[in-house]
Design an enzyme around this catalytic site. Structure first.
Site, PDB file in Angstrom:
ATOM      1  N   HIS A 178      -5.501  -8.884   2.410  1.00 56.74           N
ATOM      2  CA  HIS A 178      -4.844  -8.730   1.114  1.00 56.74           C
ATOM      3  C   HIS A 178      -5.506  -9.399  -0.079  1.00 56.74           C
ATOM      4  O   HIS A 178      -5.562  -8.765  -1.208  1.00 56.74           O
ATOM      5  CB  HIS A 178      -3.369  -9.413   1.075  1.00 56.74           C
ATOM      6  CG  HIS A 178      -2.385  -8.831   2.031  1.00 56.74           C
ATOM      7  ND1 HIS A 178      -2.155  -8.957   3.401  1.00 56.74           N
ATOM      8  CD2 HIS A 178      -1.213  -8.025   1.992  1.00 56.74           C
ATOM      9  CE1 HIS A 178      -1.295  -8.422   3.690  1.00 56.74           C
ATOM     10  NE2 HIS A 178      -0.671  -7.645   2.897  1.00 56.74           N
ATOM     11  N   ASP A 248      -3.208   1.147   5.376  1.00 56.73           N
ATOM     12  CA  ASP A 248      -2.637  -0.081   5.017  1.00 56.73           C
ATOM     13  C   ASP A 248      -2.574   0.082   3.702  1.00 56.73           C
ATOM     14  O   ASP A 248      -3.357   1.036   3.019  1.00 56.73           O
ATOM     15  CB  ASP A 248      -3.087  -1.293   5.633  1.00 56.73           C
ATOM     16  CG  ASP A 248      -2.456  -2.532   5.503  1.00 56.73           C
ATOM     17  OD1 ASP A 248      -1.465  -2.627   4.824  1.00 56.73           O
ATOM     18  OD2 ASP A 248      -2.763  -3.483   5.995  1.00 56.73           O
TER      19      ASP A 248
END
Length: 332
Positions: A178, A248
């Site tokens: 992330h 993702d």
């Protein structure tokens, strides 16, 4: 028809901008976050409104349990899957029963508010990763496989498709994709023998997969979600996986190697993903949407498998009441 982009919305109701963007044929899905959720009744009204605009749209959420649970107020609090792995060491049969109940309860409550599926379960190992941890069922393959199998059995019984993440494995990579580039310097054989086994052995139960934003440079120079080698050669050809492939979130830091949002979604789709996720950044979502306007729509047969199948009225359902009591007692 279902488009190739999944995006999010800002609030608990649709604004005019949301309504306009949902009408675009290349918007195939919406993912809900905590900011979109106040109560089961409000979520149901929101998903009903979405389907008034686009009846075919897929609606998703991250409802893993533990620290990754977007549906909270008015929903059962689910344990982190790692707690089931801990219980499995001393009471394996009880852990398997609870895992199946968690899968069923999560799916049942999620479907009841008009959400098609949760991006679950996590099939990564709980190894050195800064982001996986107790999102994983356990530290080793032999514990993860039976627990995840039971969880997915519960999901399927409730009528929800399963999504395994993050192929071929994020648990053995320390960096959180992330916020940082994530690189795994092991050989393909090492990855295959360790992290990939949970995905391979559970593949018959998997309706979808989410590739990791991790670069495995000894295998391919691109992150798995942008890699035609991982997706076409390994997943589709070698492992013969015919389920849905979701990227993702393409706004994650580890995805920046592909360029801006327009380049990222094109890279993901060209590598073989069926749908790309662009979350928490409407400007990036619109850039991605513009980039794919002339692209063909994804495989509709595959994506239709993700649609929620069963809907029940929870309060009158005896099984829901009993399973909820069991999970509430376990979570404490």
């Amino acid at each position: 028809m279902i488009g190739a982009l999944m995006l999010d919305i800002e609030g608990t109701t649709l604004c005019e901008h949301d309504i306009e963007i949902l009408k675009n044929p290349q918007v195939g899905g919406v993912i809900l976050f905590s900011r979109n959720i106040e109560s089961p009744q409000q979520v149901r009204a929101l998903t009903d409104h979405m389907r008034q605009i686009r009846p075919e749209i897929l609606i998703a959420v991250d409802q893993e349990g533990g620290r990754v649970q977007r549906l909270k107020q008015g929903f059962t609090r689910l344990p982190a899957m790692g707690r089931l792995g801990e219980l499995y060491q001393t009471e394996p049969q009880r852990a398997l029963t609870l895992s199946e109940q968690c899968g069923w309860l999560m799916a049942t409550e999620t479907l009841a508010v008009g959400i098609d599926f949760s991006f679950a379960p996590v099939l990564d190992l709980n190894d050195i990763s800064d982001v996986i941890g107790d999102r994983s069922f356990a530290q080793n393959i032999d514990d993860i496989i039976p627990l995840a199998d039971a969880f997915m059995k519960g999901m399927h019984e409730a009528g929800m498709a399963t999504t395994g993440k993050h192929f071929p494995g994020h648990g053995s990579v320390k960096a959180d994709s992330h916020v940082a580039a994530a690189v795994d310097h092991r050989s393909y054989q090492e990855i295959f023998d360790k992290d990939m086994q949970t995905f391979i052995q559970l593949m018959p139960k998997l309706d979808a997969l989410m590739p990791a934003h991790v670069i495995y440079p000894l295998v391919d120079c691109h992150p798995a979600g942008f890699s035609s080698y991982w997706i076409q050669e390994i997943l589709r050809k070698h492992l013969k996986f015919d389920g849905v492939l979701f990227s993702d979130d393409l706004t994650m830091q580890a995805a920046c190697v592909a360029g801006n949002a327009d380049a990222r979604i094109l890279a993901a789709l060209q590598a073989g993903c069926d749908m790309g996720l662009v979350c928490n950044n409407r400007t990036a979502a619109e850039l991605a949407l513009h980039a794919i306007q002339d692209q063909p729509l994804p495989n509709q047969t595959r994506l239709e498998r993700m649609r929620g199948k069963i809907e029940i009225t929870l309060q009158s359902n005896t099984k829901w009441q009993e399973v909820k009591q069991d999970i509430d007692a376990f979570v404490g």
